[in-house]
Structure formats: C-alpha cells, structure tokens
Design an enzyme around this catalytic site. Structure first.
Site, PDB file in Angstrom:
ATOM      1  N   ARG A  26      -4.515 -16.168 -14.091  1.00  0.00           N
ATOM      2  CA  ARG A  26      -3.324 -17.090 -13.878  1.00  0.00           C
ATOM      3  C   ARG A  26      -2.387 -16.956 -14.906  1.00  0.00           C
ATOM      4  O   ARG A  26      -1.193 -17.252 -14.761  1.00  0.00           O
ATOM      5  CB  ARG A  26      -3.885 -18.604 -14.029  1.00  0.00           C
ATOM      6  CG  ARG A  26      -4.859 -18.946 -12.962  1.00  0.00           C
ATOM      7  CD  ARG A  26      -5.554 -20.341 -13.113  1.00  0.00           C
ATOM      8  NE  ARG A  26      -6.239 -20.464 -14.236  1.00  0.00           N
ATOM      9  CZ  ARG A  26      -6.122 -21.664 -14.987  1.00  0.00           C
ATOM     10  NH1 ARG A  26      -5.855 -22.811 -14.750  1.00  0.00           N
ATOM     11  NH2 ARG A  26      -7.201 -21.494 -16.176  1.00  0.00           N
ATOM     12  N   ASN A  44      -6.711 -22.031 -10.104  1.00  0.00           N
ATOM     13  CA  ASN A  44      -8.198 -21.730 -10.027  1.00  0.00           C
ATOM     14  C   ASN A  44      -8.655 -22.890  -8.691  1.00  0.00           C
ATOM     15  O   ASN A  44      -8.416 -23.962  -8.904  1.00  0.00           O
ATOM     16  CB  ASN A  44      -9.157 -21.728 -11.141  1.00  0.00           C
ATOM     17  CG  ASN A  44      -8.886 -20.714 -12.042  1.00  0.00           C
ATOM     18  OD1 ASN A  44      -8.428 -19.568 -11.792  1.00  0.00           O
ATOM     19  ND2 ASN A  44      -9.353 -20.948 -13.167  1.00  0.00           N
TER      20      ASN A  44
END
Length: 98
Positions: A26, A44
C-alpha cells in the site's frame, strides 16, 4: 499549467491478488500514485487482496496499471490484477492509504 477537468480524467479500480499484504504494498502504491499525480486510495481487503481506486488522465492511470502488473515492492508476488475503468468522479483530494 493546465489541470485536466474531471470529464477529461478517468477512474481505474484495481484489485491486486497475490502476496500483496504485509510487505509495504500500500505504501509503495501510494508513492507511485503520487509520483504520477493521481488521486484516490489504496486499501487491504479481508481476503488478502489490495484494492486501489485512482483518478487521473488516461496516461496516468495506464502507468499505474502497468506498475501494478509488473513492479510493486520487491517482496510482492502478483498473481492477478482485475481492472475496471469508468469516468472520474473528481471527488478525491490526494492519494491515501485506508
């Protein structure tokens, strides 16, 4: 500098599967999106995938898709990238990790 209007931008929704959680995916995606001048978010998912929603010019979102398919952090293993494209909403400011 000419800033593209929302109608000149598109939105790409990417779902990335493989080894993409717990390895800094990320953060790397955020850095790449910011370097491309995109807005949106990355998060996520409970099933182990990562989802990104990014808005920018067609060239910018194409570059992000290519990065997702072929790059990512060193420890990533990309098994599949699902892509949905639509017209940009223009609602995002910056690119954030959720």
């Amino acid at each position: 500098m000419n800033v593209p209007k929302a109608s000149e931008k598109e939105c790409i929704i990417l779902t990335i599967s493989g080894r993409v959680q717990g390895i800094g995916y990320r953060r790397s995606a955020q850095q790449k999106a910011e370097s491309l001048g995109l807005t949106g978010w990355v998060a996520n998912l409970e099933n182990g995938d990562v989802r990104m929603v990014a808005e920018g010019t067609p060239d910018q979102v194409d570059a992000l898709e290519l990065w997702c398919r072929n790059s990512g952090p060193r420890m990533a293993r990309i098994d599949r990238v699902e892509v949905v494209r639509q017209q940009a909403s223009g609602v995002f400011v910056g690119f954030v990790i959720r």
